[in-house]
Design a protein around this motif. Structure first.
Motif, PDB file in Angstrom:
ATOM      1  N   PRO A   1     -36.752 -21.775   6.511  1.00 60.97           N
ATOM      2  CA  PRO A   1     -37.661 -21.173   7.493  1.00 60.97           C
ATOM      3  C   PRO A   1     -37.214 -21.419   8.933  1.00 60.97           C
ATOM      4  O   PRO A   1     -37.306 -20.523   9.784  1.00 60.97           O
ATOM      5  N   GLU A   2     -36.738 -22.649   9.219  1.00 60.96           N
ATOM      6  CA  GLU A   2     -36.278 -22.952  10.577  1.00 60.96           C
ATOM      7  C   GLU A   2     -35.039 -22.131  10.922  1.00 60.96           C
ATOM      8  O   GLU A   2     -34.879 -21.658  12.056  1.00 60.96           O
ATOM      9  N   LEU A   3     -34.150 -21.964   9.949  1.00 57.65           N
ATOM     10  CA  LEU A   3     -32.930 -21.191  10.195  1.00 57.65           C
ATOM     11  C   LEU A   3     -33.259 -19.727  10.469  1.00 57.65           C
ATOM     12  O   LEU A   3     -32.662 -19.106  11.355  1.00 57.65           O
ATOM     13  N   LEU A   4     -34.211 -19.175   9.729  1.00 58.24           N
ATOM     14  CA  LEU A   4     -34.608 -17.788   9.950  1.00 58.24           C
ATOM     15  C   LEU A   4     -35.272 -17.626  11.313  1.00 58.24           C
ATOM     16  O   LEU A   4     -35.023 -16.641  12.025  1.00 58.24           O
ATOM     17  N   ASN A   5     -36.130 -18.585  11.686  1.00 64.06           N
ATOM     18  CA  ASN A   5     -36.750 -18.537  13.011  1.00 64.06           C
ATOM     19  C   ASN A   5     -35.699 -18.571  14.114  1.00 64.06           C
ATOM     20  O   ASN A   5     -35.774 -17.815  15.089  1.00 64.06           O
ATOM     21  N   LEU A   6     -34.718 -19.457  13.960  1.00 60.52           N
ATOM     22  CA  LEU A   6     -33.645 -19.562  14.939  1.00 60.52           C
ATOM     23  C   LEU A   6     -32.888 -18.237  15.053  1.00 60.52           C
ATOM     24  O   LEU A   6     -32.610 -17.753  16.158  1.00 60.52           O
ATOM     25  N   SER A   7     -32.569 -17.629  13.932  1.00 63.22           N
ATOM     26  CA  SER A   7     -31.802 -16.383  13.932  1.00 63.22           C
ATOM     27  C   SER A   7     -32.571 -15.252  14.588  1.00 63.22           C
ATOM     28  O   SER A   7     -32.017 -14.480  15.386  1.00 63.22           O
ATOM     29  N   VAL A   8     -33.857 -15.134  14.272  1.00 70.65           N
ATOM     30  CA  VAL A   8     -34.678 -14.068  14.856  1.00 70.65           C
ATOM     31  C   VAL A   8     -34.832 -14.268  16.356  1.00 70.65           C
ATOM     32  O   VAL A   8     -34.744 -13.316  17.135  1.00 70.65           O
ATOM     33  N   ASN A   9     -35.048 -15.517  16.778  1.00 68.82           N
ATOM     34  CA  ASN A   9     -35.181 -15.794  18.206  1.00 68.82           C
ATOM     35  C   ASN A   9     -33.885 -15.518  18.964  1.00 68.82           C
ATOM     36  O   ASN A   9     -33.918 -15.059  20.114  1.00 68.82           O
ATOM     37  N   GLU A  10     -32.756 -15.779  18.338  1.00 70.84           N
ATOM     38  CA  GLU A  10     -31.478 -15.544  18.996  1.00 70.84           C
ATOM     39  C   GLU A  10     -31.186 -14.055  19.187  1.00 70.84           C
ATOM     40  O   GLU A  10     -30.438 -13.670  20.082  1.00 70.84           O
ATOM     41  N   THR A  11     -31.766 -13.218  18.344  1.00 69.18           N
ATOM     42  CA  THR A  11     -31.564 -11.757  18.464  1.00 69.18           C
ATOM     43  C   THR A  11     -32.752 -11.057  19.110  1.00 69.18           C
ATOM     44  O   THR A  11     -32.753  -9.828  19.228  1.00 69.18           O
ATOM     45  N   LEU A  12     -33.753 -11.840  19.535  1.00 68.78           N
ATOM     46  CA  LEU A  12     -34.987 -11.243  20.041  1.00 68.78           C
ATOM     47  C   LEU A  12     -34.765 -10.451  21.326  1.00 68.78           C
ATOM     48  O   LEU A  12     -35.331  -9.367  21.503  1.00 68.78           O
ATOM     49  N   ALA A  13     -33.944 -10.971  22.227  1.00 64.12           N
ATOM     50  CA  ALA A  13     -33.698 -10.274  23.495  1.00 64.12           C
ATOM     51  C   ALA A  13     -33.083  -8.910  23.252  1.00 64.12           C
ATOM     52  O   ALA A  13     -33.494  -7.904  23.844  1.00 64.12           O
ATOM     53  N   ARG A  14     -32.093  -8.866  22.369  1.00 64.79           N
ATOM     54  CA  ARG A  14     -31.446  -7.588  22.051  1.00 64.79           C
ATOM     55  C   ARG A  14     -32.448  -6.619  21.436  1.00 64.79           C
ATOM     56  O   ARG A  14     -32.482  -5.433  21.767  1.00 64.79           O
ATOM     57  N   THR A  15     -33.287  -7.113  20.528  1.00 61.10           N
ATOM     58  CA  THR A  15     -34.276  -6.264  19.860  1.00 61.10           C
ATOM     59  C   THR A  15     -35.258  -5.664  20.860  1.00 61.10           C
ATOM     60  O   THR A  15     -35.555  -4.463  20.820  1.00 61.10           O
ATOM     61  N   ILE A  16     -35.766  -6.477  21.778  1.00 60.94           N
ATOM     62  CA  ILE A  16     -36.752  -6.004  22.741  1.00 60.94           C
ATOM     63  C   ILE A  16     -36.142  -4.997  23.709  1.00 60.94           C
ATOM     64  O   ILE A  16     -36.733  -3.948  24.000  1.00 60.94           O
ATOM     65  N   VAL A  17     -34.952  -5.293  24.206  1.00 57.26           N
ATOM     66  CA  VAL A  17     -34.305  -4.374  25.148  1.00 57.26           C
ATOM     67  C   VAL A  17     -34.025  -3.025  24.490  1.00 57.26           C
ATOM     68  O   VAL A  17     -34.274  -1.961  25.071  1.00 57.26           O
ATOM     69  N   THR A  18     -33.521  -3.051  23.252  1.00 58.99           N
ATOM     70  CA  THR A  18     -33.229  -1.800  22.545  1.00 58.99           C
ATOM     71  C   THR A  18     -34.503  -1.000  22.293  1.00 58.99           C
ATOM     72  O   THR A  18     -34.547   0.213  22.515  1.00 58.99           O
ATOM     73  N   SER A  19     -35.542  -1.675  21.826  1.00 58.08           N
ATOM     74  CA  SER A  19     -36.800  -0.990  21.519  1.00 58.08           C
ATOM     75  C   SER A  19     -37.436  -0.400  22.770  1.00 58.08           C
ATOM     76  O   SER A  19     -37.915   0.747  22.766  1.00 58.08           O
ATOM     77  N   LEU A  20     -37.454  -1.166  23.857  1.00 60.37           N
ATOM     78  CA  LEU A  20     -38.051  -0.661  25.092  1.00 60.37           C
ATOM     79  C   LEU A  20     -37.272   0.521  25.651  1.00 60.37           C
ATOM     80  O   LEU A  20     -37.869   1.486  26.157  1.00 60.37           O
ATOM     81  N   SER A  21     -35.956   0.472  25.564  1.00 65.20           N
ATOM     82  CA  SER A  21     -35.139   1.593  26.046  1.00 65.20           C
ATOM     83  C   SER A  21     -35.464   2.867  25.285  1.00 65.20           C
ATOM     84  O   SER A  21     -35.572   3.954  25.870  1.00 65.20           O
TER      85      SER A  21
END
Length: 330
Positions: free
Chosen positions: A235-255
């Protein structure tokens, strides 16, 4: 100049903490969507059911006289019309079954369209005919089968690709995520009864591509961290992975959303359903990448200390290509 950061560095949101409640909600939404499609059905367009659609705008009225138009068209003897408002209140679509024998004599459809449009113009001086579309029953059946085949093959081939690129658990997770996204989008069309035509099939295929792209980004970071943090709880590893890609996800979605919302509000009515499907798809696709595709890896038995790190065929090709292009030492 300081760059704008939508997601601060070292963000640590505990996404996986609520994985069970979100899975329960998602399963309920999937069941509700299937139920809506089964009971209410989709408002299939002429592309799938065959027939003729005449689009009319009453330019000097704020609201179309639907009841009056229905009686006038019904009196012509071609059968009861299906009249719906679309876009603005003064815009309607008139859907008619094609006359018998149209497959052998297409002029029958043209004659019916001419008589209906002439009648409308005669009785309503402000009526503007925006378009007439005709599709035979045979063609519409072929289009329906081809559309469903395209959606099914796209989802299966995506899962196969991820299976080869990563591991089988990732392929299962991606396939479930895609089924979730497509089912919820179709549920929205069953609920709202917006017309479901080939444009919407194109939107669903676009949604599959978008969701796949987002899922692969998250999965790629998960795979890297599985090899890097072999003792970290899953669970901690998955949280870390999602948080590390969160900026890219938000920028892409907002664009994407900035453009799509503009099309939704200012675009022509003919692409409203297409745009609405993709807008919903961005939300459910981003959600499923975090709360569907990632948590399912825990239940499928993926663990850092047991993850198979042997190279896939694609990884091996990438490594050999890099080694072939590297300069030799000595």
């Amino acid at each position: 100049m300081k760059l704008l950061k939508l997601v601060p560095d070292h963000t640590n949101i505990h996404f996986l903490k609520w994985r069970v409640p979100f899975y329960v909600v998602s399963f309920l939404l999937i069941i509700a969507s299937i139920g809506l499609v089964a009971t209410k059905g989709l408002n299939l367009g002429v592309d799938f059911v065959g027939g003729q659609v005449i689009r009319v705008t009453f330019q000097e009225n704020t609201e179309a006289p639907v009841a009056k138009v229905r009686d006038e068209v019904d009196a012509l003897g071609y059968g009861e019309p299906i009249i719906q408002r679309f876009g603005k209140p003064n815009e309607i679509s008139i859907r008619m079954k094609l006359p018998e024998g149209t497959d052998k004599n297409p002029k029958l459809a043209d004659a019916m369209a001419g008589r209906i449009t002439g009648n409308i113009k005669q009785n309503h001086a402000d009526a503007r005919i925006d378009g007439v579309d005709s599709v035979s029953g045979k063609v519409s059946g072929e289009l329906g089968r081809s559309a469903m085949l395209a959606l099914g093959l796209a989802a299966v081939l995506v899962a196969v690709y991820i299976w080869v690129r990563f591991e089988w658990q990732f392929g299962v997770g991606a396939l479930f995520s895609l089924v979730h996204d497509v089912t919820l989008t179709m549920g929205m069309f069953a609920l709202t009864q917006m017309e479901f035509d080939l444009n919407i099939v194109a939107a669903l295929l676009t949604l599959i591509g978008y969701s796949l792209n987002d899922t692969i980004v998250v999965y790629d970071r998960i795979r890297e961290n599985l090899k890097k943090y072999r003792k970290m709880p899953m669970p901690e590893l998955l949280n870390l992975s999602v948080n590390e890609t969160l900026a890219r996800t938000i920028v892409t979605s907002l664009s994407m959303l900035i453009t799509l919302v503009a099309l939704l509000v200012l675009g022509p009515d003919v692409i409203f359903g297409f745009t609405a499907a993709i807008v919903l798809g961005i939300f459910v696709g981003t959600y499923s990448s975090i709360y569907m595709a990632a948590p399912i890896l825990i239940w499928l038995g993926v663990k850092p200390d047991s993850f198979v790190t042997t190279e896939s065929a694609i990884d091996r090709q990438d490594r050999l290509a890099r080694e072939a292009g590297a300069p030799k030492k000595g």
